[in-house]
Design a protein around this motif. Structure first.
Motif, PDB file in Angstrom:
ATOM      1  N   GLN A   1       0.827  -1.207   0.000  1.00  0.00           N
ATOM      2  CA  GLN A   1       0.000   0.000   0.000  1.00  0.00           C
ATOM      3  C   GLN A   1       0.863   1.260   0.000  1.00  0.00           C
ATOM      4  OE1 GLN A   1      -3.686   0.325   1.311  1.00  0.00           O
ATOM      5  NE2 GLN A   1      -4.041  -1.710   0.470  1.00  0.00           N
ATOM      6  N   LEU A   2       1.953   1.203   0.729  1.00  0.00           N
ATOM      7  CA  LEU A   2       2.843   2.361   0.799  1.00  0.00           C
ATOM      8  C   LEU A   2       3.459   2.647  -0.571  1.00  0.00           C
ATOM      9  CD1 LEU A   2       5.314   3.114   3.640  1.00  0.00           C
ATOM     10  CD2 LEU A   2       6.104   3.246   1.293  1.00  0.00           C
TER      11      LEU A   2
ATOM     12  N   ALA B   1       2.136   2.059  -3.346  1.00  0.00           N
ATOM     13  CA  ALA B   1       1.099   2.592  -4.232  1.00  0.00           C
ATOM     14  C   ALA B   1       0.692   4.010  -3.838  1.00  0.00           C
ATOM     15  CB  ALA B   1      -0.128   1.677  -4.214  1.00  0.00           C
ATOM     16  N   GLY B   2       1.132   4.487  -2.653  1.00  0.00           N
ATOM     17  CA  GLY B   2       0.877   5.876  -2.288  1.00  0.00           C
ATOM     18  C   GLY B   2      -0.208   6.088  -1.257  1.00  0.00           C
ATOM     19  N   ARG B   3      -0.584   5.059  -0.540  1.00  0.00           N
ATOM     20  CA  ARG B   3      -1.606   5.204   0.499  1.00  0.00           C
ATOM     21  C   ARG B   3      -1.112   6.181   1.565  1.00  0.00           C
ATOM     22  NH1 ARG B   3      -6.712   2.227   0.978  1.00  0.00           N
ATOM     23  NH2 ARG B   3      -7.672   3.599   2.465  1.00  0.00           N
ATOM     24  N   SER B   4      -1.949   7.135   1.915  1.00  0.00           N
ATOM     25  CA  SER B   4      -1.484   8.209   2.810  1.00  0.00           C
ATOM     26  C   SER B   4      -1.523   7.822   4.287  1.00  0.00           C
ATOM     27  CB  SER B   4      -2.331   9.457   2.597  1.00  0.00           C
ATOM     28  OG  SER B   4      -3.684   9.145   2.858  1.00  0.00           O
TER      29      SER B   4
ATOM     30  N   TYR C   1       0.254   5.761   5.769  1.00  0.00           N
ATOM     31  CA  TYR C   1       1.579   5.431   6.292  1.00  0.00           C
ATOM     32  C   TYR C   1       2.530   6.604   6.206  1.00  0.00           C
ATOM     33  CZ  TYR C   1      -0.627   0.984   5.536  1.00  0.00           C
ATOM     34  OH  TYR C   1      -1.536  -0.036   5.561  1.00  0.00           O
ATOM     35  N   LYS C   2       3.270   6.802   7.296  1.00  0.00           N
ATOM     36  CA  LYS C   2       4.209   7.910   7.336  1.00  0.00           C
ATOM     37  C   LYS C   2       5.614   7.338   7.197  1.00  0.00           C
ATOM     38  CE  LYS C   2       4.978  11.937  10.334  1.00  0.00           C
ATOM     39  NZ  LYS C   2       6.368  11.986  10.594  1.00  0.00           N
ATOM     40  N   VAL C   3       6.308   7.764   6.150  1.00  0.00           N
ATOM     41  CA  VAL C   3       7.679   7.290   5.961  1.00  0.00           C
ATOM     42  C   VAL C   3       8.595   8.090   6.882  1.00  0.00           C
ATOM     43  CG1 VAL C   3       9.616   7.142   4.344  1.00  0.00           C
ATOM     44  CG2 VAL C   3       7.296   6.561   3.585  1.00  0.00           C
TER      45      VAL C   3
ATOM     46  N   LEU D   1       8.395   8.289  -3.693  1.00  0.00           N
ATOM     47  CA  LEU D   1       7.607   8.825  -2.585  1.00  0.00           C
ATOM     48  C   LEU D   1       7.148  10.257  -2.812  1.00  0.00           C
ATOM     49  CD1 LEU D   1       9.589   7.311   0.424  1.00  0.00           C
ATOM     50  CD2 LEU D   1       7.564   6.404  -0.737  1.00  0.00           C
ATOM     51  N   SER D   2       7.767  10.951  -3.774  1.00  0.00           N
ATOM     52  CA  SER D   2       7.342  12.322  -4.043  1.00  0.00           C
ATOM     53  C   SER D   2       6.204  12.368  -5.065  1.00  0.00           C
ATOM     54  CB  SER D   2       8.524  13.155  -4.552  1.00  0.00           C
ATOM     55  OG  SER D   2       8.870  12.724  -5.853  1.00  0.00           O
TER      56      SER D   2
ATOM     57  N   PRO E   1      -0.308   9.281  -5.797  1.00  0.00           N
ATOM     58  CA  PRO E   1      -0.698   7.913  -6.154  1.00  0.00           C
ATOM     59  C   PRO E   1      -1.106   7.766  -7.625  1.00  0.00           C
ATOM     60  CG  PRO E   1      -1.925   8.664  -4.207  1.00  0.00           C
ATOM     61  CD  PRO E   1      -1.056   9.793  -4.642  1.00  0.00           C
TER      62      PRO E   1
ATOM     63  N   ARG F   1       1.916   7.660  -9.861  1.00  0.00           N
ATOM     64  CA  ARG F   1       2.585   6.348  -9.817  1.00  0.00           C
ATOM     65  C   ARG F   1       1.843   5.378 -10.733  1.00  0.00           C
ATOM     66  NH1 ARG F   1       3.913   5.845  -3.274  1.00  0.00           N
ATOM     67  NH2 ARG F   1       4.178   8.096  -3.006  1.00  0.00           N
TER      68      ARG F   1
END
Lengths: 260, 482
Positions: free
Chosen positions: A54-55, A57-60, A62-64, A77-78, A81, A84
């Protein structure tokens, strides 16, 4: 495996750490996926497999907190979704959501045209699209009634998974991440889904399978198998590792890792 | 941190596209309401005695009534003496003659609103009556409709040319005493559309009225009367818009529909009055009484509404099902964004035997808006075998908005069947993310999900307007993305 080392590095994850609501879910994860490869990411429940999918694919949610992810050389990461997706990253969802009243074909055509615009290709019209999607539906053994139904609306678990793979075959992604695509499938459906995935194997494309079980890997043969536990890749190997995991479970990998 | 949270609130900001003002000389009476103002309006319109008396009776009754406050809406008190009750573009005070006589500025206004009045223009299959503030400025395709025997004209013309029909039907569905706003409208109404479809005639084209409020500090009080004689069919659509202003403007209309034996009336509304700004300043108070009576056996009245505008909407298009086997339908999409408040729904009054009604309501709330469905299904003792099906769905798009459902059911006949289904759901982050992951933009994704939610109502709209409604919905829920 030596020849694939010359092929394009599609995905490069370096020391990735992430958290959700203050709880660490990934912690120092490294992974490289090259074009033409099939990877399997295995691991116990709660290891962070779906988080990773999910991360990416850009799911918000999760905080990197650390590390970087490069996709075809760009800082993944920039990217939003949808960016991507348009650049060829596809996620096959573990639990595909229902969108009542929105036609399957409508969503899929919009998705394909978003991708084609990004590639500088002309958009397909409804007629071309229908021809294309019908071919893929035959491959996935889906009947015509699918065309007029809402997105995943009233689909059985198996139909939803088949629909994910149908979408993938239409969108022809560069990097496909399939999250537990095998769960909830009976053996016949599993074969259909595996056929769909295998039909997409190509030298310029990579597939990452996230799965609990070895049984999917009997039908889709992976080049690399990774064990994800405690938020990072603890062990990698070839397809024989999957068989060993099936036999011995995951605990020995954890012991081995903590001993090292 | 790169993966930006997708804040749904940021997706639903609003840009009102019809908020311009037409600079035109108007004949506007000073603010205030008394019997002299009513006599003045009546005189300006050259009305017969019976109509003036009808207005005065309504006015005197209105003075005894109190503003209703049972709806789930809040607003500062309205000063009825601060409103001007008549405003007309100067050139038009005598009523329009032909399109050639219409002020080019007015033609340009409607062109800009996407309702070209030239008969060769885009809406080729649709006849339009254009109402600007208090008067009708143009009606298209009158001759072609005349050949079929269809009367489609400004209300003021009907007063002069068809007084007998008017005297027979005016106020027969919504009496002057019906409610506070209907009484006010009856006293001061200025124009609107009049439709008569003769026996056995299927109206050859869609009829439509476009209401435009332009002048400041005025109210619009129009009246629409549609009579479908035995065995006739008509499809009618109204659209509306207003300039962006900081003050609230009152729109209190009355619509009456009469369907005789075997007649069929389809009435569609795309309501886009100015909703106020994102802080809830300004906007139209849309306090409207709409009711149809299926007077004859086997008749049918179908209301379809797409409500995106107005600061406050208070409206319950209803059906009185008097004729045996008659059918009433209500299909509604109501969108409330920012600080908009909507209290809307329907009443289905079953009187005749085997009468049937269907209610499908889709409420969408965003921002800080409050959206209420209020409906009454009433089955009288005479309504043997009556049936109703009601479906009420609410979609929430933010943390701060509200959706409310007030269904009232009164059944006085044991053979009746009444069904009610209701759902409330939040637009899913899951749904949105799924669409984004397939490469759709955030706006497209929101529009697609909302359109899907509204699909059963949109398919009831005439085709030309279904697209329009979908676009309007997109604009209403559009925001600054990224």
């Amino acid at each position: 495996m030596t020849d694939t080392n010359q092929s394009e590095l599609l995905l490069e994850i370096k020391d990735l750490a992430a958290e959700v609501q203050g709880r660490k879910v990934l912690d120092g994860l490294n992974l490289e996926v090259r074009a033409g490869e099939v990877h399997a990411i295995m691991g116990p429940n709660g290891a962070g497999k779906s988080t990773l999918a999910q991360l990416l694919a850009g799911r918000s949610t999760y905080k990197v907190t650390r590390g970087e992810v490069r996709y075809r050389g760009a800082d993944l990461l920039s990217l939003a979704p949808e960016e991507r997706a348009r650049r060829g990253l596809f996620l096959g969802f573990q639990y595909p959501v229902e969108i009542p009243g929105v036609n399957n074909v409508y969503l899929l055509k919009a998705a394909l045209n978003a991708r084609r615009r990004e590639q500088g290709l002309p958009e397909v019209d409804a007629f071309e699209f229908l021809g294309l999607v019908r071919d893929k539906m035959r491959l996935m053994q889906m009947d015509d009634s699918f065309l007029s139904r809402g997105v995943n609306e009233g689909f059985s678990g198996g139909e939803k998974k088949r629909n994910e793979i149908l979408q993938m075959t239409v969108l022809e992604p560069t990097l496909a991440i399939l999250d537990e695509t095998d769960s909830g499938l009976d053996i016949d459906a599993l074969k259909v889904v595996a056929n769909g995935v295998n039909s997409l194997k190509r030298a310029d494309r990579a597939i990452v399978l996230v799965t609990h079980y070895q049984r999917l890997l009997e039908h889709i043969i992976p080049d690399r198998v990774h064990v994800l536990a405690a938020g990072r890749i603890l062990k990698s190997g070839d397809k024989s590792l999957a068989l060993e995991l099936e036999r011995r479970g995951y605990d020995w990998v954890r012991h081995e890792a903590s001993a090292a | 941190m790169a993966t930006k949270p997708q804040d749904l609130d940021s997706l639903v900001g609003q840009q009102y596209r019809h908020g311009f003002v037409t600079d035109i000389d108007s004949d506007t009476v000073p603010p205030g309401l008394n019997e002299d103002v009513i006599r003045l309006i009546s005189r300006k319109k050259g009305e017969p005695e019976f109509l003036l008396n009808w207005r005065l009776v309504a006015y005197r009754h209105w003075l005894t009534m109190r503003e209703p406050h049972w709806a789930h809406v809040r607003y500062a008190p309205i000063d009825y003496q601060a409103i001007s009750y008549y405003s007309a573009p100067k050139a038009n005070t005598d009523g329009p003659k032909s399109l050639a006589d219409v002020d080019p500025k007015l033609l340009a206004t409607y062109e800009k609103l996407g309702v070209p009045l030239h008969e060769r223009a885009r809406l080729a299959g649709v006849a339009v009556d254009a109402v600007f503030d208090s008067v009708s400025v143009a009606t298209t395709f009158k001759e072609r409709l005349g050949e079929a025997g269809v009367i489609f004209c400004p209300f003021s013309d009907a007063v002069r040319e068809h007084p007998a029909l008017l005297e027979q039907y005016l106020g027969s569905v919504v009496p002057t005493t019906d409610n506070f706003y209907a009484a006010l409208n009856s006293a001061v109404f200025t124009d609107g559309s009049f439709v008569y479809i003769p026996k056995g005639v299927r109206c050859p084209m869609e009829l439509s009225t476009y209401f435009r409020i332009n002048a400041a500090k005025t109210g619009q009080f129009e009246r629409t009367l549609i009579i479908a004689d035995e065995g006739s069919h008509v499809s009618y659509l109204e659209g509306c818009s207003a300039p962006m202003r900081d003050e609230n403007q009152l729109h209190a209309a009355v619509v009456e529909l009469i369907a005789l034996r075997d007649a069929n009336i389809k009435y569609s509304t795309v309501q886009n009055w100015y909703p106020g700004d994102e802080n809830g300043v300004g906007g139209i108070f849309n306090f409207v009484t709409k009711r149809g009576e299926c007077r004859g056996a086997n008749s049918r009245i179908s209301w379809t509404q797409v409500e995106t505008g107005s600061a406050i909407t208070w409206k319950y298009p209803s059906c009185v099902l008097t004729g045996e086997n008659s059918v009433g339908e209500f299909y509604s999409v109501a969108v409330a964004n920012n600080y908009q408040q909507a209290d809307t729904g329907t009443k289905m009054i079953h009187i005749g035997r085997n009468t049937k009604s269907t209610i499908v309501s889709k409420g969408i709330s965003a921002g800080h808006a409050q959206n209420s469905y209020r409906g009454l299904v009433k089955v009288l003792p005479s309504a043997e075998g009556a049936r109703n099906y009601t479906q009420c769905d609410s979609l929430l798009m933010s943390e701060h908005c509200g959706a409310h459902t007030f269904p009232y059911v009164e059944v006085k006949n044991p053979t009746a069947t009444v069904e009610h289904e209701a759902t409330t759901s939040r637009i899913g982050e899951d749904q949105l993310f799924y669409c984004l992951q397939r490469g759709l933009s955030q706006e497209d994704a929101v529009n697609m999900i909302v359109s899907g939610f509204c699909k059963t109502v949109f398919k009831e709209l005439p085709m030309e307007f279904a697209v329009e409604a979908q676009n309007l919905l997109a604009v209403s829920l559009e925001g600054a993305v990224g």
